[in-house]
Scaffold this motif. Structure first.
Motif, PDB file in Angstrom:
ATOM      1  N   LEU A 199       2.534  -4.526   6.687  1.00 47.16           N
ATOM      2  CA  LEU A 199       1.374  -3.635   6.597  1.00 47.16           C
ATOM      3  C   LEU A 199       1.435  -2.600   7.716  1.00 47.16           C
ATOM      4  O   LEU A 199       1.903  -2.884   8.826  1.00 47.16           O
ATOM      5  CB  LEU A 199       0.064  -4.424   6.723  1.00 47.16           C
ATOM      6  N   GLU A 223      -9.418   0.240  -0.420  1.00 44.98           N
ATOM      7  CA  GLU A 223      -8.097   0.522  -0.987  1.00 44.98           C
ATOM      8  C   GLU A 223      -7.314  -0.783  -1.032  1.00 44.98           C
ATOM      9  O   GLU A 223      -7.043  -1.385   0.010  1.00 44.98           O
ATOM     10  CB  GLU A 223      -7.353   1.551  -0.133  1.00 44.98           C
ATOM     11  N   ASP A 282      -7.207  -5.765   1.211  1.00 50.31           N
ATOM     12  CA  ASP A 282      -7.862  -4.464   1.009  1.00 50.31           C
ATOM     13  C   ASP A 282      -8.036  -3.763   2.342  1.00 50.31           C
ATOM     14  O   ASP A 282      -8.384  -4.380   3.362  1.00 50.31           O
ATOM     15  CB  ASP A 282      -9.241  -4.643   0.359  1.00 50.31           C
ATOM     16  N   ARG A 283      -7.808  -2.446   2.325  1.00 51.65           N
ATOM     17  CA  ARG A 283      -8.124  -1.623   3.491  1.00 51.65           C
ATOM     18  C   ARG A 283      -9.588  -1.210   3.364  1.00 51.65           C
ATOM     19  O   ARG A 283      -9.960  -0.561   2.376  1.00 51.65           O
ATOM     20  CB  ARG A 283      -7.228  -0.392   3.536  1.00 51.65           C
ATOM     21  N   GLY A 315       0.797  -1.227   0.000  1.00 50.12           N
ATOM     22  CA  GLY A 315       0.000   0.000   0.000  1.00 50.12           C
ATOM     23  C   GLY A 315       0.822   1.267   0.000  1.00 50.12           C
ATOM     24  O   GLY A 315       0.271   2.360  -0.042  1.00 50.12           O
ATOM     25  N   ARG A 316       2.173   1.145   0.100  1.00 47.10           N
ATOM     26  CA  ARG A 316       3.079   2.299   0.074  1.00 47.10           C
ATOM     27  C   ARG A 316       2.621   3.399   1.045  1.00 47.10           C
ATOM     28  O   ARG A 316       2.277   4.508   0.641  1.00 47.10           O
ATOM     29  CB  ARG A 316       3.190   2.863  -1.340  1.00 47.10           C
ATOM     30  N   VAL A 343      -4.200  -2.942  -1.134  1.00 44.45           N
ATOM     31  CA  VAL A 343      -2.795  -2.743  -0.789  1.00 44.45           C
ATOM     32  C   VAL A 343      -1.935  -3.950  -1.184  1.00 44.45           C
ATOM     33  O   VAL A 343      -0.708  -3.846  -1.217  1.00 44.45           O
ATOM     34  CB  VAL A 343      -2.625  -2.432   0.721  1.00 44.45           C
ATOM     35  N   TYR A 392      -7.890  -4.890   7.891  1.00 47.41           N
ATOM     36  CA  TYR A 392      -7.803  -5.293   6.491  1.00 47.41           C
ATOM     37  C   TYR A 392      -8.745  -6.467   6.213  1.00 47.41           C
ATOM     38  O   TYR A 392      -9.033  -7.280   7.096  1.00 47.41           O
ATOM     39  CB  TYR A 392      -6.375  -5.711   6.138  1.00 47.41           C
TER      40      TYR A 392
END
Length: 540
Positions: free
Chosen positions: A323, A307, A296-297, A250-251, A309, A328
């Motif tokens: 993470l 989002e 996914d977030r 997810g940077r 990730v 999540y």
């Protein structure tokens, strides 16, 4: 002995700069004879410090002297010089000029900067003439320039954003020296990154903060912090700092807004990305394998999208994903089994310094399907559907394939399935179905679709000669009142044609489309039996 006497004149050329003799370069031309003609070069050569003589036949000449010691390499022209026999003509090129000394400082310490000196713009539409493109050197540097007006630009290539100082309209006069000091005094910004107390290298962006949302920021740093952190030299001002953790899914990003840099001071910022881990592995009947994994977030609110990730594979040995702390949703897809079965782990909480482990167990069974026709294997079309819980429930198709001549095995999750095998080789595409086939973990269910059939060969003659006639083959009326099923709608071809048919009774109609008096021949109630071929010849 024969003596040849020179019967021309002499040109003595000298060069000066601020009353000091100067070594220069001379070029002598014979003037052009007309507008369309070019001047003819007679000779060229160095003008030594004591002066240099050139001998010519009597006539008119043009002289150009070039000062190659000054950066702009100025020239002086002497046109229409008359050379007479036995006489000496002296010309002195006076390049008297001034000097420009440029040096650079940063917080009181000298350093080398890039330097450009341009002859000041002579008016609109005129390009500046660059006479210096150099470095000042740590101790500064002096440049000899012809008298005139110059624009001086000094670029600090050591600091982020390459700050620039300009000195426009610097006047250089003969015999005088002008000194310019470019003072780039500034501060420092040191950026480092941590994850659970351990340093690592992250991407860093530094932008010069601007007033108003409509203005674009000026990016002065696009770099990496390095494991040990990095210090960036900046001119005084206000900056926005963005640090991106490219190692974690997810940077994740940390921002430091409105960081003020002052002369002589260093500001330190530490981006702490402390997080946890998520380890995902996959099993099928106790054996590890690689599956697709999405992390996914969850979005906030009904209209917020998740989002993503992680979009990756677990690998046979499983995989650990770093993470940021948070909640999540994890989805694991088994792409090896028919129907791509899916397991979900919603709302997993990741905490700093901890690792959550999830094992997706896709233990299942297998279904093997093969097809025979009169005892011989062949390839048939195969559909496998997950049986629905009710009559109105739509089935989920998990296999759309062919059995292949040798049959085929499909991995399936445990459950109940409906199996449909279609014989596409026989006319009418006969179907065999196996409903409610139960597949259990670790077991293989085998189904063989046995199709028996015979063949019907039909040819047509008109006046004793073969021709291609229209052919219809229908299943004979079974007395139930149902509409006949047409299994063949074709042409016999001039050589006749063979059709594979399942056992049963058929009505055959051959149409003579060329003779309206005898349009059709019918062969009702033809019985087809397994392994046998019935031949029918339609003679018109």
């Amino acid at each position: 002995e024969k003596v040849v006497e020179f019967s021309g004149g002499t040109l003595l050329v000298k060069a000066l700069r601020n009353m000091e003799p100067l070594r220069a370069y001379a070029m002598i031309y014979r003037p052009a004879a007309g507008e369309d003609k070019e001047a003819e070069k007679v000779t060229d050569g160095w003008v030594e410090v004591q002066g240099t003589t050139f001998n010519f036949a009597p006539g008119t000449y043009d002289l150009i002297v070039e000062n190659q010691e000054d950066p702009a390499r100025p020239t002086m022209n002497f046109q229409g010089l008359s050379i007479e026999e036995g006489k000496v003509l002296e010309k002195v090129a006076d390049f008297s000029g001034g000097g420009l000394r440029v040096s650079a400082l940063r917080n009181g310490q000298p350093f080398s900067a890039t330097l450009y000196v341009d002859r000041a713009d002579q008016g609109a539409g005129k390009n500046k003439e660059r006479v210096v493109n150099d470095y000042t050197g740590k101790d500064g540097k002096t440049y000899k320039l012809a008298p005139g007006v110059y624009d001086v630009t000094v670029v600090n290539t050591e600091d982020a954003g390459r700050p620039t100082l300009k000195f426009p309209g610097v006047t250089i006069e003969a015999g005088q020296s002008v000194e310019k000091m470019a003072d780039f005094s500034g501060g420092g910004l040191r950026v480092s990154a941590l994850r659970n107390g351990k340093p690592f290298s992250a991407t860093v962006f530094v932008d010069r903060a601007v007033q108003g949302t409509e203005k674009n920021k000026e990016r002065v740093v696009n770099d990496h912090t390095g494991v040990d952190g990095r210090t960036f030299k900046l001119v005084p001002g206000v900056y926005d700092v963005t640090v991106v953790n490219t190692e974690d899914a997810g940077r994740p990003t940390l921002k430091f807004l409105g960081v003020s840099i002052e002369t002589g001071q260093t500001i330190e910022k530490v981006a702490d990305f402390s997080g946890g881990g998520l380890r995902v592995s996959v099993l099928r009947n106790g054996k590890p394998f690689s599956a697709t994994v999405f992390v996914d977030r969850p979005g906030q609110g009904a209209e917020k999208n998740k989002e993503r990730v992680v979009n990756d594979h677990t690998g046979v040995d499983g995989r650990t994903f770093k993470l940021a702390p948070g909640v999540y949703d994890v989805t694991v897809i088994n792409t090896e089994d028919a129907g791509r079965p899916t397991l979900s782990f919603p709302a997993l909480t990741i905490e700093s310094g901890s690792t959550v482990e999830k094992v997706a167990d896709f233990s299942g069974g297998a279904l093997r399907v093969s097809a025979l026709r009169n005892g011989k294997p062949f390839s048939a079309t195969l559909f496998v559907d997950k049986a629905g819980p009710g009559m109105n429930q739509k089935k989920e198709r998990v296999v759309n394939d062919h059995t292949g001549t040798d049959g085929r095995t499909y991995k399936l999750a445990p459950g109940v399935y409906d199996v449909t095998v279609i014989n596409t080789e026989d006319a009418g595409r006969p179907i065999l179905s196996f409903t409610a086939v139960t597949v259990e973990a670790g077991q293989t269910v085998e189904k063989t679709a046995e199709f028996t059939g015979g063949a019907l060969r039909v040819s047509a003659f008109r006046g004793g000669k073969p021709f291609s006639a229209r052919l219809y083959v229908e299943k004979a009326d079974d007395g139930t009142g149902k509409k006949k099923e047409n299994v063949v709608n074709d042409y016999t071809g001039a050589d006749g044609k063979v059709y594979k048919l399942p056992p049963g009774v058929y009505d055959v109609t051959v149409t003579n489309h060329g003779d309206p008096k005898q349009p059709n021949l019918k062969f009702p109630g033809i019985r087809i039996e397994a392994g046998e071929t019935v031949v029918k010849v339609a003679e018109f």
